[in-house]
Design a protein around this motif. Structure first.
Motif, PDB file in Angstrom:
ATOM      1  N   HIS A   1       0.847  -1.196   0.000  1.00  0.00           N
ATOM      2  CA  HIS A   1       0.000   0.000   0.000  1.00  0.00           C
ATOM      3  C   HIS A   1       0.879   1.241   0.000  1.00  0.00           C
ATOM      4  CE1 HIS A   1      -2.924   3.003   1.262  1.00  0.00           C
ATOM      5  NE2 HIS A   1      -3.874   2.131   0.918  1.00  0.00           N
ATOM      6  N   PRO A   2       0.533   2.254  -0.790  1.00  0.00           N
ATOM      7  CA  PRO A   2       1.332   3.484  -0.834  1.00  0.00           C
ATOM      8  C   PRO A   2       1.623   4.092   0.529  1.00  0.00           C
ATOM      9  CG  PRO A   2      -0.227   3.470  -2.642  1.00  0.00           C
ATOM     10  CD  PRO A   2      -0.555   2.278  -1.785  1.00  0.00           C
ATOM     11  N   ASP A   3       0.664   4.062   1.423  1.00  0.00           N
ATOM     12  CA  ASP A   3       0.896   4.626   2.760  1.00  0.00           C
ATOM     13  C   ASP A   3       1.963   3.833   3.506  1.00  0.00           C
ATOM     14  OD1 ASP A   3      -0.992   6.568   2.314  1.00  0.00           O
ATOM     15  OD2 ASP A   3      -2.601   5.547   3.415  1.00  0.00           O
ATOM     16  N   TYR A   4       1.954   2.518   3.305  1.00  0.00           N
ATOM     17  CA  TYR A   4       2.948   1.680   3.978  1.00  0.00           C
ATOM     18  C   TYR A   4       4.334   1.930   3.395  1.00  0.00           C
ATOM     19  CZ  TYR A   4       5.274  -2.307   6.080  1.00  0.00           C
ATOM     20  OH  TYR A   4       6.143  -3.080   6.799  1.00  0.00           O
ATOM     21  N   VAL A   5       4.407   2.140   2.086  1.00  0.00           N
ATOM     22  CA  VAL A   5       5.687   2.427   1.439  1.00  0.00           C
ATOM     23  C   VAL A   5       6.331   3.656   2.074  1.00  0.00           C
ATOM     24  CG1 VAL A   5       6.819   3.058  -0.727  1.00  0.00           C
ATOM     25  CG2 VAL A   5       4.943   1.402  -0.748  1.00  0.00           C
ATOM     26  N   LYS A   6       5.534   4.713   2.244  1.00  0.00           N
ATOM     27  CA  LYS A   6       6.051   5.963   2.816  1.00  0.00           C
ATOM     28  C   LYS A   6       6.475   5.780   4.273  1.00  0.00           C
ATOM     29  CE  LYS A   6       3.052   8.555  -0.294  1.00  0.00           C
ATOM     30  NZ  LYS A   6       1.838   9.400  -0.412  1.00  0.00           N
ATOM     31  N   LYS A   7       5.728   4.980   5.003  1.00  0.00           N
ATOM     32  CA  LYS A   7       6.064   4.722   6.406  1.00  0.00           C
ATOM     33  C   LYS A   7       7.336   3.887   6.510  1.00  0.00           C
ATOM     34  CE  LYS A   7       4.106   2.333  10.476  1.00  0.00           C
ATOM     35  NZ  LYS A   7       4.949   1.122  10.466  1.00  0.00           N
ATOM     36  N   ALA A   8       7.427   2.867   5.671  1.00  0.00           N
ATOM     37  CA  ALA A   8       8.563   1.942   5.722  1.00  0.00           C
ATOM     38  C   ALA A   8       9.878   2.645   5.403  1.00  0.00           C
ATOM     39  CB  ALA A   8       8.329   0.783   4.758  1.00  0.00           C
ATOM     40  N   VAL A   9       9.881   3.531   4.416  1.00  0.00           N
ATOM     41  CA  VAL A   9      11.142   4.170   4.038  1.00  0.00           C
ATOM     42  C   VAL A   9      11.651   5.077   5.148  1.00  0.00           C
ATOM     43  CG1 VAL A   9      10.240   6.257   2.907  1.00  0.00           C
ATOM     44  CG2 VAL A   9      12.371   5.206   2.099  1.00  0.00           C
ATOM     45  N   GLU A  10      10.750   5.743   5.834  1.00  0.00           N
ATOM     46  CA  GLU A  10      11.174   6.621   6.930  1.00  0.00           C
ATOM     47  C   GLU A  10      11.815   5.812   8.052  1.00  0.00           C
ATOM     48  OE1 GLU A  10      11.371   9.733   6.822  1.00  0.00           O
ATOM     49  OE2 GLU A  10      10.140  10.162   5.071  1.00  0.00           O
ATOM     50  N   GLU A  11      11.247   4.653   8.338  1.00  0.00           N
ATOM     51  CA  GLU A  11      11.794   3.817   9.407  1.00  0.00           C
ATOM     52  C   GLU A  11      13.152   3.243   9.010  1.00  0.00           C
ATOM     53  OE1 GLU A  11       8.743   0.974  10.226  1.00  0.00           O
ATOM     54  OE2 GLU A  11       7.529   2.406  11.380  1.00  0.00           O
ATOM     55  N   SER A  12      13.303   2.878   7.732  1.00  0.00           N
ATOM     56  CA  SER A  12      14.590   2.362   7.267  1.00  0.00           C
ATOM     57  C   SER A  12      15.659   3.450   7.312  1.00  0.00           C
ATOM     58  CB  SER A  12      14.460   1.810   5.840  1.00  0.00           C
ATOM     59  OG  SER A  12      13.762   0.580   5.837  1.00  0.00           O
ATOM     60  N   LEU A  13      15.326   4.642   6.885  1.00  0.00           N
ATOM     61  CA  LEU A  13      16.286   5.751   6.922  1.00  0.00           C
ATOM     62  C   LEU A  13      16.738   6.032   8.356  1.00  0.00           C
ATOM     63  CD1 LEU A  13      14.601   8.172   4.363  1.00  0.00           C
ATOM     64  CD2 LEU A  13      16.808   7.020   4.074  1.00  0.00           C
ATOM     65  N   ARG A  14      15.799   5.943   9.280  1.00  0.00           N
ATOM     66  CA  ARG A  14      16.140   6.186  10.687  1.00  0.00           C
ATOM     67  C   ARG A  14      17.081   5.118  11.214  1.00  0.00           C
ATOM     68  NH1 ARG A  14      14.244   3.762  14.921  1.00  0.00           N
ATOM     69  NH2 ARG A  14      12.410   2.940  13.805  1.00  0.00           N
ATOM     70  N   ARG A  15      16.766   3.852  10.935  1.00  0.00           N
ATOM     71  CA  ARG A  15      17.611   2.766  11.441  1.00  0.00           C
ATOM     72  C   ARG A  15      18.994   2.772  10.795  1.00  0.00           C
ATOM     73  NH1 ARG A  15      12.482  -0.232  11.551  1.00  0.00           N
ATOM     74  NH2 ARG A  15      12.779  -0.731   9.353  1.00  0.00           N
ATOM     75  N   LEU A  16      19.038   3.098   9.521  1.00  0.00           N
ATOM     76  CA  LEU A  16      20.306   3.121   8.800  1.00  0.00           C
ATOM     77  C   LEU A  16      21.120   4.384   9.086  1.00  0.00           C
ATOM     78  CD1 LEU A  16      18.951   1.778   5.394  1.00  0.00           C
ATOM     79  CD2 LEU A  16      20.732   0.655   6.745  1.00  0.00           C
ATOM     80  N   GLN A  17      20.458   5.378   9.654  1.00  0.00           N
ATOM     81  CA  GLN A  17      21.090   6.658   9.982  1.00  0.00           C
ATOM     82  C   GLN A  17      21.664   7.331   8.735  1.00  0.00           C
ATOM     83  OE1 GLN A  17      23.524   6.578  13.726  1.00  0.00           O
ATOM     84  NE2 GLN A  17      23.070   4.390  13.732  1.00  0.00           N
ATOM     85  N   ILE A  18      20.861   7.362   7.680  1.00  0.00           N
ATOM     86  CA  ILE A  18      21.279   7.977   6.418  1.00  0.00           C
ATOM     87  C   ILE A  18      20.167   8.886   5.894  1.00  0.00           C
ATOM     88  CG2 ILE A  18      22.847   6.113   5.779  1.00  0.00           C
ATOM     89  CD1 ILE A  18      20.654   4.945   4.033  1.00  0.00           C
ATOM     90  N   ASP A  19      20.498   9.688   4.891  1.00  0.00           N
ATOM     91  CA  ASP A  19      19.531  10.621   4.305  1.00  0.00           C
ATOM     92  C   ASP A  19      18.828  10.058   3.086  1.00  0.00           C
ATOM     93  OD1 ASP A  19      20.210  12.625   6.194  1.00  0.00           O
ATOM     94  OD2 ASP A  19      21.957  13.188   4.988  1.00  0.00           O
ATOM     95  N   TYR A  20      19.443   9.074   2.449  1.00  0.00           N
ATOM     96  CA  TYR A  20      18.840   8.487   1.253  1.00  0.00           C
ATOM     97  C   TYR A  20      19.299   7.041   1.106  1.00  0.00           C
ATOM     98  CZ  TYR A  20      23.431   9.113  -0.860  1.00  0.00           C
ATOM     99  OH  TYR A  20      24.782   9.052  -1.118  1.00  0.00           O
ATOM    100  N   ILE A  21      18.486   6.265   0.405  1.00  0.00           N
ATOM    101  CA  ILE A  21      18.780   4.862   0.110  1.00  0.00           C
ATOM    102  C   ILE A  21      19.135   4.766  -1.370  1.00  0.00           C
ATOM    103  CG2 ILE A  21      17.751   2.552  -0.091  1.00  0.00           C
ATOM    104  CD1 ILE A  21      15.910   3.453   2.313  1.00  0.00           C
ATOM    105  N   ASP A  22      20.215   4.067  -1.676  1.00  0.00           N
ATOM    106  CA  ASP A  22      20.656   3.975  -3.065  1.00  0.00           C
ATOM    107  C   ASP A  22      19.728   3.125  -3.920  1.00  0.00           C
ATOM    108  OD1 ASP A  22      23.275   5.441  -2.950  1.00  0.00           O
ATOM    109  OD2 ASP A  22      23.673   3.912  -1.433  1.00  0.00           O
ATOM    110  N   LEU A  23      19.317   1.986  -3.392  1.00  0.00           N
ATOM    111  CA  LEU A  23      18.483   1.051  -4.148  1.00  0.00           C
ATOM    112  C   LEU A  23      17.397   0.513  -3.221  1.00  0.00           C
ATOM    113  CD1 LEU A  23      17.931  -0.637  -6.709  1.00  0.00           C
ATOM    114  CD2 LEU A  23      19.670  -2.262  -5.916  1.00  0.00           C
ATOM    115  N   TYR A  24      16.146   0.812  -3.557  1.00  0.00           N
ATOM    116  CA  TYR A  24      15.024   0.444  -2.692  1.00  0.00           C
ATOM    117  C   TYR A  24      14.146  -0.579  -3.401  1.00  0.00           C
ATOM    118  CZ  TYR A  24      11.756   1.367   1.177  1.00  0.00           C
ATOM    119  OH  TYR A  24      10.975   1.282   2.318  1.00  0.00           O
ATOM    120  N   TYR A  25      14.081  -1.771  -2.811  1.00  0.00           N
ATOM    121  CA  TYR A  25      13.325  -2.876  -3.390  1.00  0.00           C
ATOM    122  C   TYR A  25      11.959  -3.056  -2.722  1.00  0.00           C
ATOM    123  CZ  TYR A  25      17.714  -5.113  -5.194  1.00  0.00           C
ATOM    124  OH  TYR A  25      18.885  -5.437  -5.828  1.00  0.00           O
TER     125      TYR A  25
END
Length: 323
Positions: free
Chosen positions: A95-119
């Motif tokens: 779901h689009p809403d889940y996509v937006k939520k998931a990326v924010e959580e991944s960025l936080r855990r990875l401690q980065i500003d952007y993800i190079d390749l998102y699957y």
């Protein structure tokens, strides 16, 4: 380290990556964060830039571990991570809403500003792929993601997704023992200019020859529950490993190196997983193993398509694969 450009992008990556799923508890036996971080650092030192993780591995632990390992080293790594599984693999959401939520959580855990390749880790059959990829494309526009990928997607899904936004990589299980994608999916990604990223290129370590009996697997090793590693299947597959080992000995390499060289010869970008520096270095050395057409024919004879005994996942997990 040899390099290649990721499909439909200007992103240059190492021709072999590192899968770090096994560095989290509950995957492949005992883990040690300190040892794992040293392995990631060693990978970067020898030029392995593509590091593959996912939000569900260790329920966030894997991404957090990678975030710690990359402090002060972000510019050395190409980070690939995935979304769609909810914690503990309970369900899949595209779901689009889940996509937006998931990326924010991944960025936080990875401690980065952007993800190079998102699957997208697995395709959600209840949400049109156009909606999911549309939401992923918005992340690219927002600068949170650079390029997009799919994992275990069918040829038709890949085409539909690619029509919405360029897909740079398809991650699928591919090894001497997992070749079902050769008929339809590989020709599709080749046609569309998509890089094929091969996970489990050693069939979860089986082809390496290190496992000799079922009891070698610890109680907390998920492979205990996979059909290939159980009962009579295990013993029949060991016989195939031994034949692969004979060819590897003649080529003055290990069975793991032979198998990795085979995936590279088939134009894949393998991302073998390991928790230890010695195995990492062994795997990377496979890049220098050259296989002739005669070698490839011999390998095909001892390990032909569909020769493996047992499916790669349990029955209920196989139903989650697209198509």
């Amino acid at each position: 380290m040899k390099a290649r450009t990721l499909g439909n992008s200007d992103l240059v990556v190492s021709s072999m990556g590192l899968g770090i799923m096994g560095m989290s508890p509950g995957m492949y036996g005992e883990t040690n964060d300190e040892q794992s971080i040293k392995t990631i650092h060693r990978a970067l030192e020898i030029g392995v830039s593509l590091i593959d993780t996912a939000d569900v591995y260790g329920n966030g632990h894997n991404e957090e571990l990678l975030g710690k390992a990359l402090k002060g080293r972000r510019d050395q790594a190409v980070i690939a991570t995935k979304f769609s599984y909810t914690p503990n693999y309970e369900s899949i959401s595209g779901h689009p809403d889940y996509v937006k939520k998931a990326v924010e959580e991944s960025l936080r855990r990875l401690q980065i500003d952007y993800i190079d390749l998102y699957y997208q880790h697995r395709v959600d059959p209840t949400i049109p792929i156009e909606e999911t990829v549309g939401a992923m494309a918005e992340l690219v526009k927002a600068g949170k993601v650079r390029f997009l990928g799919l994992s275990e997607a069918s040829a038709s899904t890949i085409r539909r997704a690619h029509a919405i936004h360029p897909i740079s990589a398809l991650e699928s299980e591919y090894s001497l023992w997992s070749r079902d994608i050769e008929d339809e999916i590989l020709p599709t990604v080749k046609e569309l200019g998509i890089t094929h990223v091969a996970y489990s290129p050693l069939s979860r370590g089986f082809i390496s020859g290190e496992l000799r009996k079922f009891e070698d697997l610890g109680q907390n090793d998920l492979r205990r529950y996979m059909p290939r590693f159980q009962g009579g299947n295990f013993h029949k597959n060991i016989e195939i490993v031994d034949k692969i080992k004979e060819i590897a000995t003649e080529k003055a390499c290990t069975p793991a190196q032979l198998a990795l060289a085979w995936t590279i010869a088939n134009q894949a970008l393998p991302i073998p997983g390991t928790k230890r520096i010695n195995y990492l270095e062994e795997n990377v050395a496979a890049i220098e193993v050259e296989l002739t057409q005669e070698d490839l024919l011999r390998i095909e004879q001892v390990s032909p398509k569909n020769v493996i005994h047992g499916t790669r996942y349990m029955k209920e997990q196989m139903t989650l694969l697209d198509g």
